[in-house]
Design an enzyme around this catalytic site. Structure first.
Site, short mmCIF file in Angstrom:
data_model
loop_
_atom_site.label_atom_id
_atom_site.label_comp_id
_atom_site.label_asym_id
_atom_site.label_seq_id
_atom_site.Cartn_x
_atom_site.Cartn_y
_atom_site.Cartn_z
N ASN A 15 0.70 -1.18 0.00
CA ASN A 15 -0.17 -0.08 -0.05
C ASN A 15 0.88 1.19 -0.01
O ASN A 15 0.35 2.29 -0.20
CB ASN A 15 -0.99 0.11 1.42
N GLY A 17 5.28 2.93 0.10
CA GLY A 17 6.86 2.70 -0.07
C GLY A 17 7.31 1.61 -1.19
O GLY A 17 6.58 1.67 -2.09
N ASP A 63 -2.88 -9.29 6.12
CA ASP A 63 -1.87 -9.10 7.38
C ASP A 63 -1.16 -10.13 7.59
O ASP A 63 -1.59 -11.29 8.07
CB ASP A 63 -2.93 -8.65 8.30
N ASN A 90 7.50 -8.38 0.69
CA ASN A 90 7.93 -7.10 0.85
C ASN A 90 7.73 -6.60 2.27
O ASN A 90 8.49 -5.76 2.72
CB ASN A 90 7.45 -6.18 -0.22
N SER A 145 17.67 -7.13 3.72
CA SER A 145 18.32 -5.85 3.77
C SER A 145 19.92 -6.27 3.82
O SER A 145 20.17 -7.42 4.10
CB SER A 145 18.01 -5.53 5.15
N TYR A 171 15.84 -6.23 13.96
CA TYR A 171 15.61 -5.72 12.58
C TYR A 171 16.70 -6.58 11.91
O TYR A 171 16.37 -7.38 10.97
CB TYR A 171 15.68 -4.28 12.22
N LYS A 175 16.12 -10.19 9.69
CA LYS A 175 16.65 -10.43 8.21
C LYS A 175 17.46 -11.39 7.89
O LYS A 175 17.75 -11.98 6.68
CB LYS A 175 17.09 -8.92 7.73
N LYS A 205 14.67 5.89 0.34
CA LYS A 205 13.94 6.90 0.80
C LYS A 205 12.36 6.62 1.03
O LYS A 205 11.74 7.12 0.35
CB LYS A 205 14.18 8.37 0.09
N THR A 206 12.16 5.86 2.00
CA THR A 206 10.96 5.38 2.51
C THR A 206 10.41 6.00 3.70
O THR A 206 11.22 6.39 4.54
CB THR A 206 10.62 4.08 2.39
P1 NAP Z 1 7.96 1.24 4.79
O1 NAP Z 1 7.68 2.47 3.74
O2 NAP Z 1 7.64 1.25 6.07
O3 NAP Z 1 6.44 0.08 4.23
C1 NAP Z 1 6.27 -1.05 4.93
C2 NAP Z 1 5.10 -1.59 4.39
O4 NAP Z 1 4.88 -3.06 5.00
C3 NAP Z 1 3.84 -1.18 4.50
O5 NAP Z 1 3.00 -1.32 3.54
C4 NAP Z 1 3.23 -1.54 6.03
O6 NAP Z 1 1.75 -1.54 5.96
C5 NAP Z 1 3.50 -3.08 5.64
N1 NAP Z 1 3.55 -4.10 6.80
C6 NAP Z 1 4.03 -3.79 7.95
N2 NAP Z 1 3.64 -4.98 8.61
C7 NAP Z 1 2.65 -5.63 7.84
C8 NAP Z 1 1.79 -6.81 8.11
N3 NAP Z 1 1.60 -7.33 9.29
N4 NAP Z 1 1.05 -7.12 7.18
C9 NAP Z 1 1.26 -6.61 5.84
N5 NAP Z 1 2.02 -5.39 5.63
C10 NAP Z 1 2.59 -5.06 6.80
O7 NAP Z 1 8.85 0.21 4.30
P2 NAP Z 1 9.89 0.16 3.04
O8 NAP Z 1 11.24 0.82 3.35
O9 NAP Z 1 9.01 0.46 1.77
O10 NAP Z 1 10.19 -1.45 3.29
C11 NAP Z 1 10.14 -2.33 2.32
C12 NAP Z 1 10.75 -3.58 2.71
O11 NAP Z 1 12.16 -3.33 2.35
C13 NAP Z 1 10.74 -3.98 4.13
O12 NAP Z 1 10.70 -5.52 4.09
C14 NAP Z 1 12.04 -3.43 4.50
O13 NAP Z 1 12.79 -4.24 5.76
C15 NAP Z 1 13.10 -3.50 3.45
N6 NAP Z 1 14.19 -2.68 3.53
C16 NAP Z 1 14.03 -1.39 3.38
C17 NAP Z 1 15.05 -0.51 3.06
C18 NAP Z 1 14.95 0.95 3.20
O14 NAP Z 1 16.26 1.57 3.18
N7 NAP Z 1 13.85 1.57 2.99
C19 NAP Z 1 16.54 -1.19 3.03
C20 NAP Z 1 16.40 -2.68 3.19
C21 NAP Z 1 15.58 -3.37 3.31
P3 NAP Z 1 0.87 -0.21 6.83
O15 NAP Z 1 0.87 0.99 5.89
O16 NAP Z 1 -0.13 -1.10 7.09
O17 NAP Z 1 2.16 -0.04 7.98
#
Ligand code: NAP
Length: 248
Positions: A15, A17, A63, A90, A145, A171, A175, A205-206
């Site tokens: 939804n 990021g 969920d 994801n 990650s 975290y 991972k 950048k999320t």
């Molecule tokens: P984000 O913007 O915080 O988005 C996280 C997403 O996960 C949101 O849609 C959130 O939904 C959803 N979520 C959390 N718990 C959930 C659940 N129980 N069931 C279903 N959906 C759930 O994070 P992002 O940066 O896009 O991260 C995406 C992935 O990339 C993650 O696995 C993160 O660990 C990984 N990652 C990110 C980075 C980075 O630099 N951003 C780097 C390495 C890895 P809600 O809106 O309902 O909260």
């Protein structure tokens, strides 16, 4: 990748990021995408926004920490599509506060983090596996990650060797465990067409980083998209970032 068209993909946590952009990029490649998330209004709005640009994107409430929600999602996909070609795990959370020592992070945050980042992924994947086995070329992508990498965490020249990135032990460990699950499932499925891989998106950048990062969201999403669309001769049981192997 062989098989009939269109392929069906499910992206968790889509939804917002990176998940949302993985959904967009897959749909732009002609994949029918189930854009999932735990909030019905949020997935409905996100899917509608992509549909308004002509993309084949459907909302799905999922969920990944709820057994009932997972079961309902599996039943829906089976009834509507009969199989699943691509599962992008994801969804993830980073709830620890930066700046604390590893030993200062409370245990309840370890449990909550593992419930989503490991157990949620494992349960979702096992539940969808029968439908993925029906695909001629199933693909499972686990969004990991660089902080999963023990080699990177142990390297004093790495950016992970810093107070900031050492303050997320739950975290990081969740991972690392996800990477281990990736290797184990890839082993189990090695004689099948299904490929299971872990990806490091890049520091993106999320909201998870309060907007900080090196990459814009489409760049961060791109590694997951590439592994979701792997050819039959692509790797399985690997851990990659933008085409490069990441050390475990
Ligand atoms: P984000 O913007 O915080 O988005 C996280 C997403 O996960 C949101 O849609 C959130 O939904 C959803 N979520 C959390 N718990 C959930 C659940 N129980 N069931 C279903 N959906 C759930 O994070 P992002 O940066 O896009 O991260 C995406 C992935 O990339 C993650 O696995 C993160 O660990 C990984 N990652 C990110 C980075 C980075 O630099 N951003 C780097 C390495 C890895 P809600 O809106 O309902 O909260």
């Amino acid at each position: 990748m062989s098989g009939q068209s269109p392929k069906t993909a499910l992206v968790t946590g889509a939804n917002r990021g990176m998940g949302r952009d993985i959904a967009r990029q897959l749909a732009e490649k002609g994949v029918r995408v189930l854009l999932s998330g735990r909030d019905r209004d949020a997935v409905t709005e996100a899917a509608a926004a992509l549909r308004s640009t002509g993309l084949d994107v459907e909302p799905l409430v999922l969920d990944i920490t709820s057994t009932d929600s997972i079961a309902a999602a599996v039943a829906h996909v089976e009834a509507e599509y009969g199989r699943l070609d691509i599962l992008v795990n994801n969804a993830g959370i980073r709830i620890e506060e930066y700046g604390k020592q590893p030993s200062e992070q409370p245990l309840h945050q370890w449990r909550e983090t593992f419930d989503t980042n490991l157990f949620g992924v494992v349960e979702t994947t096992i539940a969808f596996l029968p439908l993925i086995r029906k695909s001629p070329a199933g693909r499972i992508v686990n969004v990991s990650s660089l902080l999963a990498s023990l080699a990177t965490h142990s390297d004093p020249t790495s950016y992970a060797y810093s107070p900031m990135f050492k303050s997320l032990p739950a975290y990081s460990a969740s991972k690392s465990a996800l990477n281990s699950w990736t290797v184990h499932l890839a082993y189990e499925l090695r004689g099948t067409p299904i490929k299971v891989n872990a990806v490091h998106p890049g520091y993106t950048k999320t909201d998870m980083n309060d907007g900080a990062g090196d990459l814009d969201i489409p760049e961060g999403a791109s590694t997951g998209v590439a592994m979701a669309l792997l050819d039959d001769d692509g790797p399985t049981g690997s851990y990659v970032h933008r085409g490069d192997v990441v050390p475990w």
